[in-house]
Design an enzyme around this catalytic site. Structure first.
Site, short mmCIF file in Angstrom:
data_model
loop_
_atom_site.label_atom_id
_atom_site.label_comp_id
_atom_site.label_asym_id
_atom_site.label_seq_id
_atom_site.Cartn_x
_atom_site.Cartn_y
_atom_site.Cartn_z
CE LYS A 1 -9.63 -72.74 90.32
NZ LYS A 1 -9.89 -73.79 89.18
CB THR A 2 -7.49 -77.04 95.36
OG1 THR A 2 -8.78 -76.55 95.02
CG2 THR A 2 -7.75 -77.63 96.75
CG ASP B 1 -11.70 -72.80 95.36
OD1 ASP B 1 -11.56 -72.17 94.41
OD2 ASP B 1 -12.25 -73.94 95.29
CB THR C 1 -13.57 -70.29 87.70
OG1 THR C 1 -14.83 -69.56 88.65
CG2 THR C 1 -13.27 -71.54 88.30
NE ARG D 1 -11.87 -81.66 90.45
CZ ARG D 1 -12.14 -80.38 90.60
NH1 ARG D 1 -12.93 -79.80 89.78
NH2 ARG D 1 -11.59 -79.89 91.66
P1 ADP Z 1 -8.93 -76.92 91.14
O1 ADP Z 1 -8.80 -76.42 92.18
O2 ADP Z 1 -8.37 -76.27 89.98
O3 ADP Z 1 -10.59 -77.20 90.69
P2 ADP Z 1 -7.79 -79.31 91.72
O4 ADP Z 1 -6.47 -78.99 92.42
O5 ADP Z 1 -8.76 -79.79 92.70
O6 ADP Z 1 -8.42 -78.37 90.86
O7 ADP Z 1 -7.50 -80.68 90.85
C1 ADP Z 1 -8.36 -81.69 90.61
C2 ADP Z 1 -7.74 -82.92 90.58
O8 ADP Z 1 -6.82 -83.08 89.30
C3 ADP Z 1 -6.68 -83.20 91.77
O9 ADP Z 1 -7.24 -83.88 92.92
C4 ADP Z 1 -5.36 -83.81 91.30
O10 ADP Z 1 -5.56 -85.33 91.41
C5 ADP Z 1 -5.58 -83.55 89.70
N1 ADP Z 1 -4.40 -82.44 89.48
C6 ADP Z 1 -4.73 -81.23 88.94
N2 ADP Z 1 -3.57 -80.85 88.53
C7 ADP Z 1 -2.51 -81.68 88.50
C8 ADP Z 1 -1.26 -81.84 87.91
N3 ADP Z 1 -0.70 -80.79 87.36
N4 ADP Z 1 -0.77 -83.09 87.70
C9 ADP Z 1 -1.25 -84.05 88.49
N5 ADP Z 1 -2.51 -84.27 89.06
C10 ADP Z 1 -3.33 -82.88 88.85
#
Ligand code: ADP
Length: 345
Positions: free
Chosen positions: A70-71, A115, A164, A223
């Site tokens: 998401k981030t 977030d 979430t 992640r």
């Molecule tokens: P969320 O915000 O949903 O908790 P993040 O965007 O922080 O998740 O993602 C966590 C890590 O996973 C990121 O630092 C990134 O390196 C990796 N990641 C997430 N989605 C992808 C993707 N589609 N392709 C490659 N790496 C990804």
């Protein structure tokens, strides 16, 4: 206007350690974002259209369990649209002035990422409604009978709200987002692409068999896949000859207490507690969280979604219950009285 500080905004330069590592692996461009084909196709079209019209992108809502990107999508949108990214999270926004402080520092085309948007306080939601729709900020000056509201114009910006827990987002807020995405767990195949990309960035050698094995034990979550890759890189470096092979993965996962289903020790503890302490369920989330010493948020957001998706656990209106598959995990016959069989780890 009151003085407004920016403490609730996270900047990239403040990151250290594992967070900095995660930042290094975070894709900056949509072409580097692995998997999620439909989401990517749609997002590309919406961004191209907005760029062609020379307008900011419509507000974006992204739902899904933690660690799925998401981030990352927020920072990709900022890069691709050429806007400055301001990232914060709803629990960091205590008072209306915290949110107003951020809104008034936005520029034309800025991307504001909030977030855990389901945790926004109602008074802050009210401010957002007007900001999102009219690009204005209602601000009260003074107190009591002399108080008056002034409307401050805001630049055209894009709000990206991530959560979430979609069910807990207030409907009036949810409906104000023009673009709605839901990110689901990644398939093992999609995770192999994440792992290959990360191993190149980390300059780590990993065999194709090891990639496949690891992709199946990463709970469908980039992640987690990246975290396991970093830990296995450590094992390979210290205990082997630096290359992550199948046997390094097998040994490493054993040391990390992760099984071939991708379940961690705490997952098994949760299932075991439901079976042994609560007779298979149903048991309320709060009671369950206390019994395994886990915060209710991580139980609900991190542990449960994957176990539900994998068919070990069910959420019912009366609480959590385990499935036949969970009994099989512990070699227990669900029909038998299992009280004497004890905890299995
Ligand atoms: P969320 O915000 O949903 O908790 P993040 O965007 O922080 O998740 O993602 C966590 C890590 O996973 C990121 O630092 C990134 O390196 C990796 N990641 C997430 N989605 C992808 C993707 N589609 N392709 C490659 N790496 C990804």
């Amino acid at each position: 206007m009151q003085s407004m500080d920016d403490e609730s905004v996270i900047t990239e330069t403040q990151l250290t350690g594992e967070a900095a590592n995660e930042h290094l692996l975070r894709p900056k461009l949509l072409k580097d974002f692995q998997g999620q084909k439909d989401l990517k196709e749609n997002l590309q079209i919406f961004m191209d259209a907005a760029l062609q019209r020379e307008e900011p992108l419509d507000h974006v809502f992204i739902a899904g369990p933690p660690g799925l990107g998401k981030t990352t999508i927020a920072s990709i949108i900022a890069h691709e649209m050429g806007g400055e990214l301001k990232a914060t999270s709803a629990p960091a926004l205590e008072k209306t002035k915290d949110l107003a402080g951020i809104l008034t520092t936005l520029q034309e085309g800025s991307i504001l990422f909030i977030d855990e948007v389901h945790r926004l306080k109602p008074a802050l939601e009210e401010i957002l409604y007007i900001a999102m729709e009219d690009f204005e900020l209602d601000w009260i000056i003074g107190q009591g009978p002399t108080a008056r509201t002034v409307r401050i114009p805001l630049p055209n910006f894009t709000l990206i709200g991530a959560t979430t827990k979609t069910g807990q987002v207030a409907a009036p807020l949810h409906t104000r987002f023009g673009i709605n995405f839901r990110i689901g767990f990644y398939s093992p195949e999609e995770l192999t692409h994440v792992l290959r990309r990360s191993s190149i960035i980390l300059d780590t050698q990993i065999t194709p068999e090891a990639v496949t094995m690891l992709s199946r034990c990463s709970r469908g979550t980039p992640r987690v896949a990246n975290r396991l890759l970093r830990r296995l890189r450590d094992y390979a470096q210290i205990l082997a000859d630096g290359v992550i092979t199948e046997s390094v993965v097998l040994d490493g996962l054993k040391k990390l207490k992760i099984d071939q289903n991708g379940l961690e020790e705490q997952d098994r503890r949760i299932l075991s507690a439901i079976i042994h302490t609560f007779d298979g369920g149903p048991v309320g989330a709060e009671t369950l969280a206390i019994s395994v010493g886990e915060a209710i948020e991580s139980l609900e957001d991190f542990y449960e979604p994957y176990m539900i998706q994998q068919g070990f656990l069910k959420r019912t209106p009366r609480g959590r219950t385990v499935t036949r598959k969970a009994y099989q995990l512990f070699n227990i016959d669900p029909r038998e009285d299992h009280e004497d069989q004890g905890l299995l780890f």
